[in-house]
Design a protein around this motif. Structure first.
Motif, PDB file in Angstrom:
ATOM      1  N   GLN A  45     -12.783  -0.881  23.070  1.00 32.02           N
ATOM      2  CA  GLN A  45     -13.999  -1.585  22.639  1.00 32.02           C
ATOM      3  C   GLN A  45     -14.464  -1.029  21.288  1.00 32.02           C
ATOM      4  OE1 GLN A  45     -17.187  -1.281  25.419  1.00 32.02           O
ATOM      5  NE2 GLN A  45     -18.408  -2.896  24.445  1.00 32.02           N
ATOM      6  N   ALA A  46     -14.928  -1.914  20.413  1.00 32.13           N
ATOM      7  CA  ALA A  46     -15.415  -1.500  19.076  1.00 32.13           C
ATOM      8  C   ALA A  46     -16.840  -0.950  19.173  1.00 32.13           C
ATOM      9  CB  ALA A  46     -15.381  -2.682  18.112  1.00 32.13           C
ATOM     10  N   ALA A  47     -17.115   0.111  18.434  1.00 36.67           N
ATOM     11  CA  ALA A  47     -18.476   0.696  18.356  1.00 36.67           C
ATOM     12  C   ALA A  47     -18.858   0.832  16.879  1.00 36.67           C
ATOM     13  CB  ALA A  47     -18.511   2.051  19.063  1.00 36.67           C
ATOM     14  N   ASP A  48     -19.977   0.146  16.434  1.00 40.44           N
ATOM     15  CA  ASP A  48     -20.423   0.197  15.042  1.00 40.44           C
ATOM     16  C   ASP A  48     -21.373   1.375  14.819  1.00 40.44           C
ATOM     17  OD1 ASP A  48     -18.975  -2.060  14.483  1.00 40.44           O
ATOM     18  OD2 ASP A  48     -20.683  -3.425  14.844  1.00 40.44           O
ATOM     19  N   THR A  49     -21.527   1.784  13.558  1.00 36.83           N
ATOM     20  CA  THR A  49     -22.514   2.779  13.105  1.00 36.83           C
ATOM     21  C   THR A  49     -23.252   2.173  11.915  1.00 36.83           C
ATOM     22  OG1 THR A  49     -21.074   3.853  11.503  1.00 36.83           O
ATOM     23  CG2 THR A  49     -20.949   4.642  13.788  1.00 36.83           C
ATOM     24  N   PRO A  50     -24.396   2.824  11.437  1.00 36.19           N
ATOM     25  CA  PRO A  50     -25.101   2.254  10.281  1.00 36.19           C
ATOM     26  C   PRO A  50     -24.249   2.173   9.032  1.00 36.19           C
ATOM     27  CG  PRO A  50     -26.531   3.771  11.438  1.00 36.19           C
ATOM     28  CD  PRO A  50     -25.172   3.913  12.052  1.00 36.19           C
ATOM     29  N   THR A  51     -23.123   2.941   8.963  1.00 41.28           N
ATOM     30  CA  THR A  51     -22.321   2.937   7.740  1.00 41.28           C
ATOM     31  C   THR A  51     -20.937   2.337   7.940  1.00 41.28           C
ATOM     32  OG1 THR A  51     -21.565   5.174   8.241  1.00 41.28           O
ATOM     33  CG2 THR A  51     -23.524   4.957   6.860  1.00 41.28           C
ATOM     34  N   ALA A  52     -20.552   1.957   9.200  1.00 40.98           N
ATOM     35  CA  ALA A  52     -19.207   1.416   9.446  1.00 40.98           C
ATOM     36  C   ALA A  52     -19.294   0.262  10.427  1.00 40.98           C
ATOM     37  CB  ALA A  52     -18.267   2.495   9.984  1.00 40.98           C
ATOM     38  N   ASP A  53     -18.514  -0.831  10.126  1.00 39.76           N
ATOM     39  CA  ASP A  53     -18.423  -2.008  10.992  1.00 39.76           C
ATOM     40  C   ASP A  53     -16.999  -2.045  11.563  1.00 39.76           C
ATOM     41  OD1 ASP A  53     -18.644  -4.391  12.247  1.00 39.76           O
ATOM     42  OD2 ASP A  53     -18.596  -5.625  10.415  1.00 39.76           O
ATOM     43  N   THR A  54     -16.855  -1.748  12.883  1.00 39.14           N
ATOM     44  CA  THR A  54     -15.537  -1.622  13.548  1.00 39.14           C
ATOM     45  C   THR A  54     -15.245  -2.890  14.346  1.00 39.14           C
ATOM     46  OG1 THR A  54     -15.839   0.758  13.692  1.00 39.14           O
ATOM     47  CG2 THR A  54     -14.149  -0.226  15.124  1.00 39.14           C
ATOM     48  N   THR A  55     -13.970  -3.382  14.238  1.00 40.75           N
ATOM     49  CA  THR A  55     -13.524  -4.551  15.032  1.00 40.75           C
ATOM     50  C   THR A  55     -12.242  -4.196  15.769  1.00 40.75           C
ATOM     51  OG1 THR A  55     -12.310  -5.442  13.142  1.00 40.75           O
ATOM     52  CG2 THR A  55     -14.574  -6.176  13.421  1.00 40.75           C
ATOM     53  N   ALA A  63       3.653  -6.918  23.165  1.00 41.44           N
ATOM     54  CA  ALA A  63       3.758  -8.102  22.327  1.00 41.44           C
ATOM     55  C   ALA A  63       2.475  -8.353  21.542  1.00 41.44           C
ATOM     56  CB  ALA A  63       4.087  -9.331  23.198  1.00 41.44           C
ATOM     57  N   ASP A  64       1.351  -7.883  22.038  1.00 43.09           N
ATOM     58  CA  ASP A  64       0.040  -8.116  21.374  1.00 43.09           C
ATOM     59  C   ASP A  64      -0.779  -6.836  21.422  1.00 43.09           C
ATOM     60  OD1 ASP A  64      -2.093  -9.357  20.132  1.00 43.09           O
ATOM     61  OD2 ASP A  64      -2.893 -10.196  22.012  1.00 43.09           O
ATOM     62  N   PRO A  65      -0.312  -5.822  20.703  1.00 40.68           N
ATOM     63  CA  PRO A  65      -1.018  -4.526  20.798  1.00 40.68           C
ATOM     64  C   PRO A  65      -2.434  -4.620  20.216  1.00 40.68           C
ATOM     65  CG  PRO A  65       0.512  -4.506  18.959  1.00 40.68           C
ATOM     66  CD  PRO A  65       0.761  -5.793  19.689  1.00 40.68           C
ATOM     67  N   TYR A  66      -3.277  -3.614  20.566  1.00 45.44           N
ATOM     68  CA  TYR A  66      -4.620  -3.511  19.977  1.00 45.44           C
ATOM     69  C   TYR A  66      -4.502  -3.201  18.496  1.00 45.44           C
ATOM     70  CZ  TYR A  66      -6.652  -3.171  24.692  1.00 45.44           C
ATOM     71  OH  TYR A  66      -7.045  -3.402  25.952  1.00 45.44           O
ATOM     72  N   VAL A  67      -5.382  -3.848  17.725  1.00 42.90           N
ATOM     73  CA  VAL A  67      -5.475  -3.550  16.290  1.00 42.90           C
ATOM     74  C   VAL A  67      -6.950  -3.204  15.985  1.00 42.90           C
ATOM     75  CG1 VAL A  67      -5.206  -4.406  13.946  1.00 42.90           C
ATOM     76  CG2 VAL A  67      -3.564  -5.085  15.723  1.00 42.90           C
ATOM     77  N   ILE A  68      -7.193  -1.997  15.568  1.00 47.57           N
ATOM     78  CA  ILE A  68      -8.557  -1.502  15.271  1.00 47.57           C
ATOM     79  C   ILE A  68      -8.697  -1.423  13.745  1.00 47.57           C
ATOM     80  CG2 ILE A  68     -10.204   0.394  15.524  1.00 47.57           C
ATOM     81  CD1 ILE A  68      -8.694   1.153  18.089  1.00 47.57           C
ATOM     82  N   VAL A  72     -16.514  -0.292   5.687  1.00 46.94           N
ATOM     83  CA  VAL A  72     -17.714   0.479   5.307  1.00 46.94           C
ATOM     84  C   VAL A  72     -18.847  -0.500   4.973  1.00 46.94           C
ATOM     85  CG1 VAL A  72     -18.700   2.078   3.636  1.00 46.94           C
ATOM     86  CG2 VAL A  72     -16.362   2.435   4.499  1.00 46.94           C
ATOM     87  N   ILE A  73     -20.090  -0.203   5.455  1.00 43.56           N
ATOM     88  CA  ILE A  73     -21.259  -1.061   5.197  1.00 43.56           C
ATOM     89  C   ILE A  73     -21.973  -0.566   3.937  1.00 43.56           C
ATOM     90  CG2 ILE A  73     -23.473  -1.887   6.093  1.00 43.56           C
ATOM     91  CD1 ILE A  73     -22.333  -1.448   8.914  1.00 43.56           C
ATOM     92  N   VAL A  74     -22.100  -1.416   2.923  1.00 43.66           N
ATOM     93  CA  VAL A  74     -22.821  -1.096   1.672  1.00 43.66           C
ATOM     94  C   VAL A  74     -24.204  -1.766   1.749  1.00 43.66           C
ATOM     95  CG1 VAL A  74     -22.845  -1.296  -0.835  1.00 43.66           C
ATOM     96  CG2 VAL A  74     -20.665  -0.919   0.379  1.00 43.66           C
ATOM     97  N   ASP A  75     -25.294  -0.940   1.672  1.00 39.92           N
ATOM     98  CA  ASP A  75     -26.672  -1.439   1.825  1.00 39.92           C
ATOM     99  C   ASP A  75     -27.024  -2.351   0.647  1.00 39.92           C
ATOM    100  OD1 ASP A  75     -29.354  -1.903   2.241  1.00 39.92           O
ATOM    101  OD2 ASP A  75     -29.875   0.200   2.630  1.00 39.92           O
ATOM    102  N   PRO A  76     -27.349  -3.633   0.890  1.00 47.25           N
ATOM    103  CA  PRO A  76     -27.690  -4.530  -0.227  1.00 47.25           C
ATOM    104  C   PRO A  76     -29.107  -4.320  -0.754  1.00 47.25           C
ATOM    105  CG  PRO A  76     -27.868  -5.709   1.850  1.00 47.25           C
ATOM    106  CD  PRO A  76     -27.334  -4.349   2.193  1.00 47.25           C
ATOM    107  N   SER A  77     -29.973  -3.678   0.052  1.00 47.02           N
ATOM    108  CA  SER A  77     -31.372  -3.466  -0.378  1.00 47.02           C
ATOM    109  C   SER A  77     -31.778  -2.023  -0.080  1.00 47.02           C
ATOM    110  CB  SER A  77     -32.324  -4.436   0.347  1.00 47.02           C
ATOM    111  OG  SER A  77     -31.979  -5.772   0.077  1.00 47.02           O
ATOM    112  N   PRO A  78     -31.455  -1.076  -0.986  1.00 49.11           N
ATOM    113  CA  PRO A  78     -31.811   0.335  -0.735  1.00 49.11           C
ATOM    114  C   PRO A  78     -33.321   0.483  -0.481  1.00 49.11           C
ATOM    115  CG  PRO A  78     -30.332   0.158  -2.615  1.00 49.11           C
ATOM    116  CD  PRO A  78     -30.716  -1.223  -2.239  1.00 49.11           C
TER     117      PRO A  78
END
Length: 533
Positions: A45-55, A63-68, A72-78
């Motif tokens: 299962q994917a787990a996101d953080t404030p700085t990373a978006d995991t899929t 035949a259909d292995p997991y692909v992780i 990286v999340i770049v803040d558009p409005s500091p």
């Protein structure tokens, strides 16, 4: 069990039993690989953080292995509200110099190029600026030259030579100035020699000369006493060099009396028993008003009753003159003293008045001059005015916002009393007044009307003052016509005798709501004036 046969490169999968498989052919290139057991599927299962978006994609099989994958999340409005300098490109994250240079700006004394990022000192172009960029690239200000100027005074002459450099230093010299013509007109005793200033005794001695009783030698500066060569002079120089006069023969002193002085002389006239001269004033025994006291001769007026002898303002004795003026009685003696007779007319005081004449008469005595006078006469006056003001009628008066003076026909409706200066001949006494104005008013009012009636009072052009008479502060509820009546009064005191009086009562209303019509307004007014004191 299935089997794969063939040349060495052949790679076969053989099912050996439930859940067991064998891969390969046993060669070096494809060794046998046994897989057994089935089993429980793996869950990712994917787990996101404030700085990373995991899929996570795939099912976890061969035949259909997991692909992780992770972005990286770049803040558009500091949070500070600016632009995020961190950017994401096809080859990864990056921050370039061109992005950072826009964060800086130049202040006083600095130049800055955000394109190149070059920061440099800003040298002012103002005229006279000595600061530049040195050969080593640093800020350079040459040392200022030292300026030296000579300043003379009335007593010293100063000169400056040289340029102030190491090879040609400044040289300061000063010369004392001697006044060739002193302000007193004499010769300057101060002189200048090769070794400095000087004043010698020989120069000073000429400033002095010998007067009476003195000999003086300006060559040596010696001062001595000068003894007279006149015949009979007994003064000489004593053995100790001092002035000496021998004691002479004794002086004879004798007392001489006069008719007014008894003189006496005591003593022998020597230093230990000098002459003492004294005298007593002789006072004649008969009566003459002069007596000798412990403080000297004395002349004093008698304290007997009736004595008119006194000391004047110049401390000399005088007898005040005896005068009798108009309106006085008596002969001026102790038995019949002078007294005022304050009754005017041809008949006795008691014929007309029962009070005491001396107490109640208006005849007065001026304490500074002694003259008799009477106060000026009293004066009084009265006036009466009766006025119908509403001609023409003032109709449909709406909300006024305050007290409003009515002006039927364009002229203010007013009761005016104008008292002239010095009225009835009064030129001396302060005076007072009392006034009274009675109003009779016929008013038509709308159903919603609330209003007040009264006068605006003014004295001698002063401030306007409201004097209400009647107030309808709750509306009647229906249109109606009513008659109202009321009075106002004013009084004043201590008006100067030479002053007049301008007393005005202006007809006024205050409409709060609705409308009113003044059908008639009659003023019945009186004024009374009287002098005071």
């Amino acid at each position: 069990m299935s089997k794969c046969c063939g040349p060495s490169p052949c790679n076969c999968r053989v099912t050996a039993g439930p859940g067991v498989t064998v891969d390969g052919n046993g060669s070096a290139a494809h060794p046998y690989v046994v897989s057994s057991g089935a089993a429980t599927p793996t869950v990712v299962q994917a787990a996101d953080t404030p700085t990373a978006d995991t899929t996570v994609s795939g099912s976890g099989t061969v035949a259909d292995p997991y692909v992780i994958s992770t972005d990286v999340i770049v803040d558009p409005s500091p949070p500070a509200g600016g632009t995020n300098l961190l950017q994401s490109g096809p080859d990864g994250l990056y921050v370039e110099c061109a992005d950072v240079r826009g964060c800086l700006s130049a202040g006083d004394g600095i130049t800055y190029d955000p394109t190149t990022g070059v920061i440099a000192a800003d040298i002012s172009g103002a005229p006279g600026n000595q600061t530049t960029i040195g050969t080593d690239g640093g800020i350079y200000t040459p040392a200022p030259p030292t300026l030296l100027q000579a300043a003379d005074t009335p007593s010293v002459d100063v000169t400056v030579t040289g340029s102030g450099t190491a090879v040609d230093p400044y040289q300061v010299a000063a010369a004392v100035i001697l006044d060739p013509a002193p302000p007193g007109g004499g010769i300057n005793l101060l002189a200048e020699g090769p070794d400095g200033l000087f004043v010698e005794c020989a120069d000073v001695r000429t400033c002095f000369t010998g007067g009476d009783g003195i000999t003086y030698d300006p060559g040596t500066g010696e001062i001595a006493a000068k003894l007279s060569t006149d015949a009979g002079n007994t003064t000489a120089f004593g053995s100790d060099g001092g002035i000496y006069t021998p004691a002479g023969a004794g002086t004879a002193l004798q007392a001489a009396d006069t008719p007014t002085l008894n003189a006496t002389v005591t003593g022998t006239g020597t230093p230990v028993d000098p002459y003492v001269v004294s005298g007593d004033v002789i006072v004649a025994p008969e009566q003459n008003g002069v007596e000798a006291s412990s403080f000297g001769l004395l002349v004093a007026p008698s304290s007997d009753a009736g004595n008119r002898l006194a000391f004047g303002t110049d401390n000399r004795l005088y007898v005040p003159p005896a005068t009798t003026g108009c309106g006085l009685q008596g002969t001026g003696t102790a038995a019949d003293p002078l007294r005022a007779f304050p009754v005017a007319g041809s008949q006795p005081w008691s014929d007309d008045w029962s009070c005491d004449a001396a107490t109640y008469s208006t005849l007065k005595c001026d304490p500074s001059s002694g003259a008799l006078w009477t106060p000026p006469e009293h004066y009084s006056a009265a006036d009466h005015l009766y006025q119908e003001h509403m001609n023409p009628v003032v109709s449909n008066i709406g909300v006024t916002g305050g007290w409003s003076i009515l002006q039927p026909g364009g002229n203010p409706a007013v009761v005016a009393f104008d008292v002239p200066a010095n009225f009835l001949g009064n030129q001396c006494r302060a005076w007072s007044y009392s006034s009274h104005v009675h109003a009779s008013i016929d008013v038509s009012a709308s159903a919603t009307a609330t209003f007040e009636l009264g006068y605006v009072y003014q004295e001698d052009g002063g401030a306007l003052q409201v004097r209400p008479i009647e107030g309808i502060l709750t509306a009647f509820g229906s249109a109606r016509r009513e008659r109202f009546a009321g009075s106002v009064a004013e009084a004043g005191f201590d008006k100067p005798a030479s002053s007049g009086l301008a007393l005005h009562y202006f007809v006024a209303v205050r409409v709060i709501a609705g409308t009113i019509t003044i059908n008639s307004w009659t003023s019945d007014a009186t004024i009374h004036t009287t002098t005071q004191g």
